[in-house]
Enzyme design. Structure first.
Site, PDB file in Angstrom:
ATOM      1  N   TYR A 152       0.828  -1.206   0.000  1.00  0.00           N
ATOM      2  CA  TYR A 152       0.000   0.000   0.000  1.00  0.00           C
ATOM      3  C   TYR A 152       0.865   1.259   0.000  1.00  0.00           C
ATOM      4  O   TYR A 152       0.667   2.165  -0.819  1.00  0.00           O
ATOM      5  CB  TYR A 152      -0.903  -0.015   1.232  1.00  0.00           C
ATOM      6  CG  TYR A 152      -1.851   1.155   1.335  1.00  0.00           C
ATOM      7  CD1 TYR A 152      -2.976   1.235   0.516  1.00  0.00           C
ATOM      8  CD2 TYR A 152      -1.640   2.179   2.252  1.00  0.00           C
ATOM      9  CE1 TYR A 152      -3.858   2.300   0.608  1.00  0.00           C
ATOM     10  CE2 TYR A 152      -2.507   3.252   2.350  1.00  0.00           C
ATOM     11  CZ  TYR A 152      -3.623   3.307   1.524  1.00  0.00           C
ATOM     12  OH  TYR A 152      -4.482   4.366   1.621  1.00  0.00           O
ATOM     13  N   LYS A 156       1.261   4.112  -3.030  1.00  0.00           N
ATOM     14  CA  LYS A 156       0.862   5.507  -2.847  1.00  0.00           C
ATOM     15  C   LYS A 156       2.043   6.460  -3.085  1.00  0.00           C
ATOM     16  O   LYS A 156       1.847   7.570  -3.582  1.00  0.00           O
ATOM     17  CB  LYS A 156       0.287   5.713  -1.441  1.00  0.00           C
ATOM     18  CG  LYS A 156      -1.039   4.994  -1.215  1.00  0.00           C
ATOM     19  CD  LYS A 156      -2.112   5.440  -2.207  1.00  0.00           C
ATOM     20  CE  LYS A 156      -3.471   4.834  -1.892  1.00  0.00           C
ATOM     21  NZ  LYS A 156      -4.525   5.243  -2.838  1.00  0.00           N
TER      22      LYS A 156
END
Length: 231
Positions: A152, A156
Site C-alpha cells: 500500500y 501511494k
C-alpha cells in the site's frame, strides 16, 4: 461541474458522490458492479444528479468504453477523482508478503489512475477550470516511512510521483493535479477505530475542486484541507 469518481459505490467514493450531488454537480459514478451501485446511490435525495458508469480500473477496455460512453452522452468533464483503492497485505513483514497481492495493489492504486487519466484526459482538456484528484495517503510519504504496509505504502508513493509528473504535463492546459491524503477515516479500509468521517473529507476534497482553498504547496501531495504533506 461534471465529476468522474472511481470506486463511487462505497466508503469515501460514496461520500464524494453524495456531497458532490448535493452541491449541484453532476456525478459520473464509476463502479465495477452496477447493481450494487444502484442499491447504494439511488436512495440519495440528489440521485438524479448521479449517473452510474460501469468502470473497472484494472481493465483498460472497461475504462476506454466508459470514456467513450461519457463523451457520447456528455461531451466533456470538469474533474476526475481517482478514488478506487485497495489495502492488501496489511501489517505483513517483508518475509510474509504475497507478491501477487503486491502486484494487485499496484494494479488498482497506481495503474488504475494512470489508465483512467489516459482515457479521460481528452474529455478534461476541453474544460476551462479542471482538476485531477488522486486519492493518496500519508503512508506514501518517504519522510514518514514506518516500516510496514509495504504494498500500500509503495503504491501511494508511486501515485504521488505520477501526480507530480502529470501536474507538469497538464500545466499548459490549466489543469490542477493533486495527490490528496484523505485522513484516517471510518470506511471498510480505515476501520471502525478511525477518528475521521468520510463526509468531512469529501467536503474538503470538493472544496479543493471548487477552488475554495488557497493552496500554496510546492508539490502535488496535500491533505484534504489543502495543506502540504511531507514528501
Amino acid at each position: 461541474m461534471r465529476i468522474l469518481i472511481t470506486g463511487a459505490n462505497r466508503g469515501l467514493g460514496l461520500a464524494l458522490a453524495q456531497i458532490g450531488a448535493e452541491r449541484g454537480h453532476h456525478i459520473l459514478a464509476g463502479v465495477r458492479d452496477v447493481l450494487q451501485g444502484e442499491e447504494r446511490l439511488a436512495h440519495f435525495d440528489f440521485s438524479k444528479s448521479i449517473t452510474l458508469v460501469p468502470l473497472d480500473v484494472t481493465n483498460e477496455d472497461s475504462i476506454a468504453n466508459a470514456a467513450h460512453t461519457v463523451k457520447e452522452n456528455f461531451g466533456t468533464i470538469d474533474a476526475i477523482i481517482n478514488n478506487a483503492g485497495v489495502l492488501y497485505e496489511r501489517e505483513k513483514t517483508i518475509e510474509e508478503l504475497d507478491i501477487t497481492k503486491v502486484q494487485q495493489t499496484f494494479d488498482v492504486n497506481l495503474f488504475g489512475p494512470m489508465r483512467v487519466v489516459k482515457h479521460f484526459l481528452p474529455l478534461l482538456v476541453m474544460g476551462d477550470s479542471t482538476s485531477i484528484i488522486n486519492i493518496s495517503s500519508e503512508a506514501g510519504s518517504i519522510e514518514n516511512a514506518y516500516g510496514g504496509d509495504y504494498a500500500y505504502a509503495a503504491s501511494k508513493t508511486a501515485l504521488n510521483m505520477f501526480s507530480e509528473q502529470l501536474k507538469k504535463y497538464v500545466k499548459r492546459n490549466n489543469i490542477e493535479v493533486y495527490a490528496v491524503h484523505p485522513g484516517w477515516i471510518k470506511t471498510d479500509m480505515g476501520g471502525d477505530r478511525a477518528p475521521g468521517n468520510p463526509i468531512d473529507t469529501a467536503k474538503g476534497i470538493l472544496d479543493i475542486i471548487e477552488g475554495k482553498h488557497t493552496i500554496n504547496s510546492k508539490y502535488a501531495f496535500i491533505n484534504h484541507q489543502g495543506e502540504s504533506m511531507p514528501i
